[in-house]
Design a protein around this motif. Structure first.
Motif, PDB file in Angstrom:
ATOM      1  N   GLY A 159       0.804  -1.216   0.000  1.00  0.00           N
ATOM      2  CA  GLY A 159       0.000   0.000   0.000  1.00  0.00           C
ATOM      3  C   GLY A 159       0.834   1.261   0.000  1.00  0.00           C
ATOM      4  O   GLY A 159       0.808   2.043  -0.955  1.00  0.00           O
ATOM      5  N   MET A 160       1.641   1.445   1.100  1.00  0.00           N
ATOM      6  CA  MET A 160       2.398   2.692   1.225  1.00  0.00           C
ATOM      7  C   MET A 160       3.647   2.689   0.345  1.00  0.00           C
ATOM      8  O   MET A 160       3.808   3.574  -0.523  1.00  0.00           O
ATOM      9  N   GLN A 161       4.553   1.712   0.559  1.00  0.00           N
ATOM     10  CA  GLN A 161       5.790   1.683  -0.227  1.00  0.00           C
ATOM     11  C   GLN A 161       5.548   1.321  -1.680  1.00  0.00           C
ATOM     12  O   GLN A 161       6.370   1.641  -2.541  1.00  0.00           O
ATOM     13  N   GLY A 162       4.447   0.628  -1.954  1.00  0.00           N
ATOM     14  CA  GLY A 162       4.192   0.183  -3.308  1.00  0.00           C
ATOM     15  C   GLY A 162       3.292   1.123  -4.075  1.00  0.00           C
ATOM     16  O   GLY A 162       3.751   1.996  -4.807  1.00  0.00           O
ATOM     17  N   LEU A 163       1.983   1.008  -3.881  1.00  0.00           N
ATOM     18  CA  LEU A 163       1.035   1.743  -4.708  1.00  0.00           C
ATOM     19  C   LEU A 163       1.079   3.245  -4.459  1.00  0.00           C
ATOM     20  O   LEU A 163       1.160   4.047  -5.402  1.00  0.00           O
ATOM     21  N   LEU A 164       1.053   3.672  -3.167  1.00  0.00           N
ATOM     22  CA  LEU A 164       1.020   5.111  -2.888  1.00  0.00           C
ATOM     23  C   LEU A 164       2.271   5.809  -3.403  1.00  0.00           C
ATOM     24  O   LEU A 164       2.201   6.889  -4.018  1.00  0.00           O
TER      25      LEU A 164
ATOM     26  N   ALA B  65       5.732  14.358  -7.642  1.00  0.00           N
ATOM     27  CA  ALA B  65       5.951  15.121  -6.412  1.00  0.00           C
ATOM     28  C   ALA B  65       7.105  14.484  -5.662  1.00  0.00           C
ATOM     29  O   ALA B  65       6.890  13.628  -4.784  1.00  0.00           O
ATOM     30  N   PRO B  66       8.359  14.837  -6.010  1.00  0.00           N
ATOM     31  CA  PRO B  66       9.520  14.211  -5.381  1.00  0.00           C
ATOM     32  C   PRO B  66       9.519  14.358  -3.855  1.00  0.00           C
ATOM     33  O   PRO B  66       9.899  13.411  -3.139  1.00  0.00           O
ATOM     34  N   GLY B  67       9.113  15.511  -3.347  1.00  0.00           N
ATOM     35  CA  GLY B  67       9.118  15.694  -1.900  1.00  0.00           C
ATOM     36  C   GLY B  67       8.132  14.772  -1.207  1.00  0.00           C
ATOM     37  O   GLY B  67       8.443  14.126  -0.194  1.00  0.00           O
ATOM     38  N   ALA B  68       6.915  14.728  -1.733  1.00  0.00           N
ATOM     39  CA  ALA B  68       5.903  13.848  -1.150  1.00  0.00           C
ATOM     40  C   ALA B  68       6.316  12.381  -1.295  1.00  0.00           C
ATOM     41  O   ALA B  68       6.117  11.563  -0.379  1.00  0.00           O
TER      42      ALA B  68
END
Length: 506
Positions: free
Chosen positions: A75-80, A105-108
């Motif tokens: 979820g977080m490391q993959g899709l988001l 969005a490199p920062g996000a």
């Protein structure tokens, strides 16, 4: 299933893990855009698949750890992160376009990736602690311990990789990461080998139990005990009043400090195994599941036998209640009406003289006394209770044509003695009869040869069957043979109480 077997519910997470492992290398500049996006999402997401397998096999109840692992890695490391990742802006001009990109969005992306990495590290530490604790406690689980150990090893490598990547804020692919990747691959090979060994164990367990499954007369308990290494194993089935064994006898699975493991078929308890506390309940349950249909067959048989035994005990209680009532009536006749008539007969004898009327009265009284004696013989003579069959048959022979060829002097349960006596009394009403009563191994054998045709034996036959005996009439209708369980008098419990009463005759 058998020891260490991987069932269908373990097959799903194993398939997921394999797909994640094969999808991760698609994170390559040479991959097409769609496959490249799949590789980004699945990169480094093998760990939750392995944990999912481990939690299915153990089994452990902390499934929130599995769900959180999928949420963090996929979820977080993959899709988001993939939704915010543009390969070109990160210096990969040769990479394919990211079809899942919503906004560059490199920062996000960096914030999400770094937070996911910290969460991943904390999650891996928690999972490794849980699985390591389980391995220590389940050190006797030779069936699945190798696979669980390999899973812990693979997760440890993944945790080292995550720790190494914390400085960069993302999962790195440098030389150290490549070495860790190879070590994780070796651990995954070890997991696969352990799974294959588990399946081999399943085949071996099935072969070992084939005899018990295919042969209805096989000793299922002995097969299970040998496979589990527990000679004290008890197999029980739920019945109306507690548990019964395969023969329908009442049994207490937890007796002697045994641990109890239930084997379920859907929502219902199919069987219960009482075993040594040192035997893993999970292994017991898995091994018993191999014999699901056989256990269900034996459960139905055991319950039917228990119900039949309950019917027999009910019949025995009816027989004993009838005997008690017969005995009461016989006492009332002997101590009441018969004694009064005898006293009257004595007085008539003393005062009768030559009076025709008194002599007729004396004759009628004698006939009444004889009729009462006949009635008493058909009920339950006191001599049977006090002196046994030889004396009772001797008394019956005074008023009947009975030739006694032999009568055992051994005493039996009251219901057995009274049934034998009533059979002889009934058959002797129509004429002469030869009687032989003897011990025949575990049975009391009564053989009658009649001069006349055998009378209606329906009532006495029902009584004999209630005692778990049998009765046979010859084709010529002149010979009756009955077998009754030779239960000793002092060893026969009353059937009127709540205890089990077994007549183990023919």
């Amino acid at each position: 299933m058998g020891a260490g077997a991987v069932r269908r519910r373990e097959a799903t997470p194993l398939f997921i893990t394999a797909c994640l492992w094969l999808a991760a290398p698609l994170y390559s500049p040479t991959a097409p855009p769609v496959l490249f996006a799949v590789g980004i999402v699945c990169f480094g997401a093998v760990a939750p698949g392995l944990v999912h397998v481990a939690f299915r096999v153990a089994p452990l109840r902390s499934m929130w750890l599995v769900v959180s692992g999928y949420a963090i890695t996929l979820g977080m490391q993959g899709l988001l992160a993939t939704l915010l990742y543009d390969p070109a802006s990160h210096g990969c001009g040769a990479c394919a376009e990211n079809p899942l990109l919503i906004r560059d969005a490199p920062g996000a992306w960096a914030l999400v990736t770094e937070l996911g990495l910290y969460l991943r590290s904390a999650w891996l530490v928690a999972v490794i602690a849980v699985l390591s604790t389980w391995c220590v406690r389940a050190r006797r689980r030779r069936d699945v311990l190798p696979m669980m150990s390999m899973v812990v090893a693979a997760l440890t490598v993944d945790a080292v990789w995550a720790g190494h990547s914390l400085e960069r804020g993302m999962l790195v692919t440098d030389t150290t990461a490549d070495l860790l990747w190879r070590l994780e691959a070796l651990a995954l090979i070890g997991v696969s080998a352990a799974v294959l060994a588990s399946l081999a164990g399943l085949r071996r367990a099935r072969r070992a139990l084939t005899g018990a499954v295919t042969a209805r007369g096989g000793d299922l308990v002995a097969h299970l005990a040998a496979e589990l290494g527990d000679p004290s194993l008890v197999l029980a089935f739920p019945a109306r009043a507690g548990y019964v064994d395969s023969a329908g006898r009442p049994v207490l699975p937890s007796a002697g400090g045994r641990a109890v493991t239930e084997v379920r078929g859907g929502a219902a308890v199919m069987a219960v195994l009482g075993h040594d506390p040192g035997v893993d309940p999970y292994r017991v349950r898995r091994l018993a599941e191999v014999l699901g249909l056989e256990l269900d067959h034996r459960r139905l048989t055991a319950v039917a036998v228990a119900q039949l035994e309950e019917l027999r005990r009910s019949g025995l209680r009816i027989v004993e209640a009838g005997d008690a009532e017969r005995q009461r009536l016989e006492r009332d006749l002997h101590d009441g009406a018969q004694q009064s008539l005898v006293m009257l007969l004595l007085r008539l004898g003393m005062h009768g003289g030559e009076s025709p009327a008194l002599r007729r009265a004396e004759r009628h009284v004698r006939e009444a006394v004889e009729e009462l004696r006949e009635i008493a013989h058909g009920l339950h003579p006191l001599v049977l209770e006090n002196a046994g069959l030889p004396a009772a048959l001797g008394g019956l022979a005074q008023s009947r044509v009975i030739v006694i060829r032999g009568v055992t002097a051994r005493r039996y349960a009251p219901a057995v003695e009274s049934t034998a006596y009533q059979l002889i009394e009934l058959c002797s009403r129509g004429g002469a009869v030869e009687v032989a009563v003897r011990d025949d191994e575990a049975d009391l054998r009564v053989v009658l040869d009649l001069d006349a045709q055998v009378p209606d034996l329906t009532g006495i036959a029902d009584r004999i069957v209630s005692l778990n005996g049998r009765i046979e009439v010859s084709d010529a209708g002149r010979t009756v043979a009955a077998s009754l369980p030779a239960v000793p008098r002092d060893a026969a419990p009353s059937g009127t109480d709540g205890d089990a009463h077994h007549f183990d005759g023919a």
